[in-house]
Structure formats: C-alpha cells, structure tokens
Design an enzyme around this catalytic site. Sequence first.
Site, PDB file in Angstrom:
ATOM      1  N   SER A 252     -14.664  38.371  88.573  1.00 17.40           N
ATOM      2  CA  SER A 252     -14.155  37.671  89.768  1.00 17.40           C
ATOM      3  C   SER A 252     -15.190  36.658  90.230  1.00 17.40           C
ATOM      4  CB  SER A 252     -13.930  38.677  90.902  1.00 17.40           C
ATOM      5  OG  SER A 252     -13.667  38.008  92.125  1.00 17.40           O
TER       6      SER A 252
ATOM      7  N   TYR B  60     -17.302  45.389  96.783  1.00 21.55           N
ATOM      8  CA  TYR B  60     -16.423  44.768  95.780  1.00 21.55           C
ATOM      9  C   TYR B  60     -17.218  43.730  94.983  1.00 21.55           C
ATOM     10  CZ  TYR B  60     -12.672  42.170  93.552  1.00 21.55           C
ATOM     11  OH  TYR B  60     -11.888  41.543  92.609  1.00 21.55           O
TER      12      TYR B  60
HETATM   13  P1  NDP Z   1      -3.015  43.977  91.459  1.00 24.19           P
HETATM   14  O1  NDP Z   1      -3.266  44.852  92.629  1.00 24.19           O
HETATM   15  O2  NDP Z   1      -1.745  43.230  91.403  1.00 24.19           O
HETATM   16  O3  NDP Z   1      -3.197  44.810  90.107  1.00 24.19           O
HETATM   17  C1  NDP Z   1      -4.218  45.763  89.957  1.00 24.19           C
HETATM   18  C2  NDP Z   1      -3.900  46.666  88.794  1.00 24.19           C
HETATM   19  O4  NDP Z   1      -4.958  47.621  88.641  1.00 24.19           O
HETATM   20  C3  NDP Z   1      -2.613  47.438  89.002  1.00 24.19           C
HETATM   21  O5  NDP Z   1      -1.878  47.450  87.811  1.00 24.19           O
HETATM   22  C4  NDP Z   1      -3.103  48.854  89.327  1.00 24.19           C
HETATM   23  O6  NDP Z   1      -2.160  49.798  88.838  1.00 24.19           O
HETATM   24  C5  NDP Z   1      -4.384  48.907  88.501  1.00 24.19           C
HETATM   25  N1  NDP Z   1      -5.279  49.966  88.975  1.00 24.19           N
HETATM   26  C6  NDP Z   1      -5.897  50.057  90.165  1.00 24.19           C
HETATM   27  N2  NDP Z   1      -6.603  51.206  90.232  1.00 24.19           N
HETATM   28  C7  NDP Z   1      -6.414  51.844  89.041  1.00 24.19           C
HETATM   29  C8  NDP Z   1      -6.880  53.068  88.503  1.00 24.19           C
HETATM   30  N3  NDP Z   1      -7.684  53.888  89.196  1.00 24.19           N
HETATM   31  N4  NDP Z   1      -6.499  53.411  87.259  1.00 24.19           N
HETATM   32  C9  NDP Z   1      -5.695  52.602  86.544  1.00 24.19           C
HETATM   33  N5  NDP Z   1      -5.217  51.411  86.992  1.00 24.19           N
HETATM   34  C10 NDP Z   1      -5.585  51.052  88.236  1.00 24.19           C
HETATM   35  O7  NDP Z   1      -4.242  42.953  91.438  1.00 24.19           O
HETATM   36  P2  NDP Z   1      -4.666  41.834  90.356  1.00 24.19           P
HETATM   37  O8  NDP Z   1      -3.700  41.712  89.267  1.00 24.19           O
HETATM   38  O9  NDP Z   1      -5.030  40.640  91.130  1.00 24.19           O
HETATM   39  O10 NDP Z   1      -6.022  42.498  89.843  1.00 24.19           O
HETATM   40  C11 NDP Z   1      -6.348  42.653  88.489  1.00 24.19           C
HETATM   41  C12 NDP Z   1      -7.850  42.496  88.335  1.00 24.19           C
HETATM   42  O11 NDP Z   1      -8.216  41.182  88.694  1.00 24.19           O
HETATM   43  C13 NDP Z   1      -8.681  43.416  89.226  1.00 24.19           C
HETATM   44  O12 NDP Z   1      -9.783  43.886  88.467  1.00 24.19           O
HETATM   45  C14 NDP Z   1      -9.146  42.491  90.347  1.00 24.19           C
HETATM   46  O13 NDP Z   1     -10.351  42.920  90.911  1.00 24.19           O
HETATM   47  C15 NDP Z   1      -9.312  41.210  89.595  1.00 24.19           C
HETATM   48  N6  NDP Z   1      -9.307  39.955  90.357  1.00 24.19           N
HETATM   49  C16 NDP Z   1      -8.260  39.654  91.191  1.00 24.19           C
HETATM   50  C17 NDP Z   1      -8.274  38.452  91.874  1.00 24.19           C
HETATM   51  C18 NDP Z   1      -7.198  38.072  92.836  1.00 24.19           C
HETATM   52  O14 NDP Z   1      -7.447  37.224  93.712  1.00 24.19           O
HETATM   53  N7  NDP Z   1      -6.002  38.614  92.730  1.00 24.19           N
HETATM   54  C19 NDP Z   1      -9.341  37.474  91.686  1.00 24.19           C
HETATM   55  C20 NDP Z   1     -10.378  37.911  90.799  1.00 24.19           C
HETATM   56  C21 NDP Z   1     -10.332  39.096  90.144  1.00 24.19           C
HETATM   57  P3  NDP Z   1      -1.733  51.148  89.572  1.00 24.19           P
HETATM   58  O15 NDP Z   1      -1.846  50.934  91.049  1.00 24.19           O
HETATM   59  O16 NDP Z   1      -0.336  51.387  89.090  1.00 24.19           O
HETATM   60  O17 NDP Z   1      -2.710  52.159  89.038  1.00 24.19           O
HETATM   61  C1  8X3 Z   2     -10.723  38.637  94.117  1.00 22.53           C
HETATM   62  C2  8X3 Z   2     -11.047  37.326  94.703  1.00 22.53           C
HETATM   63  O1  8X3 Z   2     -12.443  36.127  96.437  1.00 22.53           O
HETATM   64  O2  8X3 Z   2     -11.031  37.948  97.209  1.00 22.53           O
HETATM   65  O3  8X3 Z   2     -11.681  39.047  93.232  1.00 22.53           O
HETATM   66  O4  8X3 Z   2     -13.012  38.411  95.968  1.00 22.53           O
HETATM   67  S1  8X3 Z   2     -11.935  37.476  96.145  1.00 22.53           S
END
Ligand code: NDP
Ligand code: 8X3
Length: 252
Positions: free
Chosen positions: A140, A153
């Site tokens: 991220s 985070y």
């Molecule tokens: P979502 O919340 O849409 O997706 C997160 C996914 O992670 C879900 O499928 C959830 O599935 C899974 N997850 C969470 N906890 C667990 C666990 N303990 N075991 C297995 N699966 C888990 O968010 P994003 O798609 O945005 O996030 C995906 C990745 O991208 C993350 O690592 C996030 O930190 C990162 N990210 C996101 C950004 C954003 O702005 N959206 C920017 C930068 C990075 P379930 O709940 O069914 O377990």
């Molecule tokens: C998710 C993006 O900027 O909220 O990783 O941390 S931010």
Amino acid sequence: MVKYAFITGASSGFGTAIASVLAKEGYGLILTARRLNRLKELKETLSGISPDIIIGSVDVRDPLAVNTWVDLLPAEVKKNLEILVNNAGLAAGRAPIDQGDVSDWEQMIDTNLTGLLYVSKAVIPLMKSRQSGKIINITSIAGKEAYSQGNVYCATKAAVDHLTKAMRIDLLPYGIKVSAIAPGAAETEFSLVRFKGNSDQADAVYKGYTPLQAKDIAETVQFIVTRPPHVCIQDLIIMPSAQASATIFNKD
Ligand code: NDP
Ligand code: 8X3
C-alpha cells in the site's frame, strides 16, 4: 496443462477482480477468504472462463488451516501452481497510537503480516520444486509513507514492503519472481471494514475525486504476470490521478 493462481482475499475488492482477470488469462484458480458464500458466487460467475476453480474458507491467521488447505490441494494443482497473490488484508480503525484498540492492532498484524507469511511458507515449496513461480504481495502507499492515525496499518504494510525485498533475495536461486504493488486510495470494501460498517465514514474517503477501482489493480497484476521470463516487475506504486501522496488529494 492448466496453470494455477492462488489468490487470498478473493471474496471482495482487489481479490475478486484479480480472479476475474486471471481467469480470462486461462489460469485455474485457487480462491480463499473467510466468506465462503462470496467465493461460491465468484466460482459460479467465473466457471466457463477459468478451466478449474477451487474455493475454500481459510482464515490466513490460522496456520493449521492454511497448511491443511494447501496440503489437501490435488497433486496436479500443487504441481502447476504458478502464481500466488498475497492480497488478503485490512485496516481496522483509525486512532492515534496511544488510543488504538489492541485487538484491532492484533487483527491487522496477524492478517496483513503473519497471515501473509503463513500462506507464503505453505506455497513456496511448491514453487521451489517447479523452479519457477510468481508471488505478488499487495502492499500500500501506507507502507511507503506513514500518515496520521494510520500507525499500525502503515507499519504492517511497510513490513510487507520490506519482506517482499527479502523474499525476492531468498527466492532468486529458484526462479521465483517476487513483486509488490502499492496502491493508493481504491474504492472497495476496505474503508467499510476500516470504519466497522459505518458507510458515511467509508463513503467520505472516496468523495470529490475518482478513486482507483479494483479493476485497475487487477490489470496491473495481469501486466506483471504476462511479462516474459527475464523480466521481473519489482515494485509499483499506483495512485488515483487526484492523489499525490498518502494524504495529499486534489478534491472538488
Ligand atoms: P476488501 O475489504 O474489499 O477485501 C479484503 C479481502 O481480504 C477480503 O476478501 C477479505 O475476505 C480478505 N480478508 C480479510 N481478513 C482475512 C483473513 N483473516 N483471512 C482471509 N482473508 C481475509 O479490500 P481491498 O480489496 O481493498 O483489499 C485488498 C488488499 O489491498 C488488502 O491487503 C489491503 O490492505 C490492500 N490495499 C487496499 C487499498 C484500498 O484503498 N482499497 C489500497 C492499498 C492496499 P473475508 O472478509 O471474506 O475473509
Ligand atoms: C489503503 C490505502 O491510504 O487508506 O492501503 O492506507 S490508505
């Protein structure tokens, strides 16, 4: 011969979009998350596009569940596992460091860092025996820059950023390429999870500009995995055009 891609956190956001893009690239899919109903729906959507889809409710924080799940994959699948996308992750809460909720800290560290380690440790031996593989860690912008009330985070993502470099070094002799993608603000369920279901707070994160969409990150994964064998994309930062840094936006 079907090649397989293992995507964690496939029930939502980036993971769902990455599954869709890799299905179109012809990969068999191994899709995990905690919410099995979501994975079942995704399997239904992608059946007929991907040659084979295996789903499982696996919490990445549970090493026994992770190891058992990987162990029980069919031999043919294990032999042909080419891609691992370490995507499962979350932010839980936003608070100054002294006011953070300890269980939120634990959830973020256990999922974003320790969980990623558990999955990687289970999958890497399969790639080593093939002498090839591609691992993509979703980090991220929060791992590149710390921001107010993002402390733990940000720390987990900085750790994964560094871990990606270390993995690349350790896995170099085995032909395993290791990449990191660091997205900025992307509209998924991320903020709804971070703000524990408060949709007003979550929606506010994406107001006044066009955030990234999950598809943008999925297409980046597609780009990485379709590079020729001699090319490794090591590290990418992808931001909305309206975002210059973790906290500087050009909003309406
Ligand atoms: P979502 O919340 O849409 O997706 C997160 C996914 O992670 C879900 O499928 C959830 O599935 C899974 N997850 C969470 N906890 C667990 C666990 N303990 N075991 C297995 N699966 C888990 O968010 P994003 O798609 O945005 O996030 C995906 C990745 O991208 C993350 O690592 C996030 O930190 C990162 N990210 C996101 C950004 C954003 O702005 N959206 C920017 C930068 C990075 P379930 O709940 O069914 O377990
Ligand atoms: C998710 C993006 O900027 O909220 O990783 O941390 S931010």
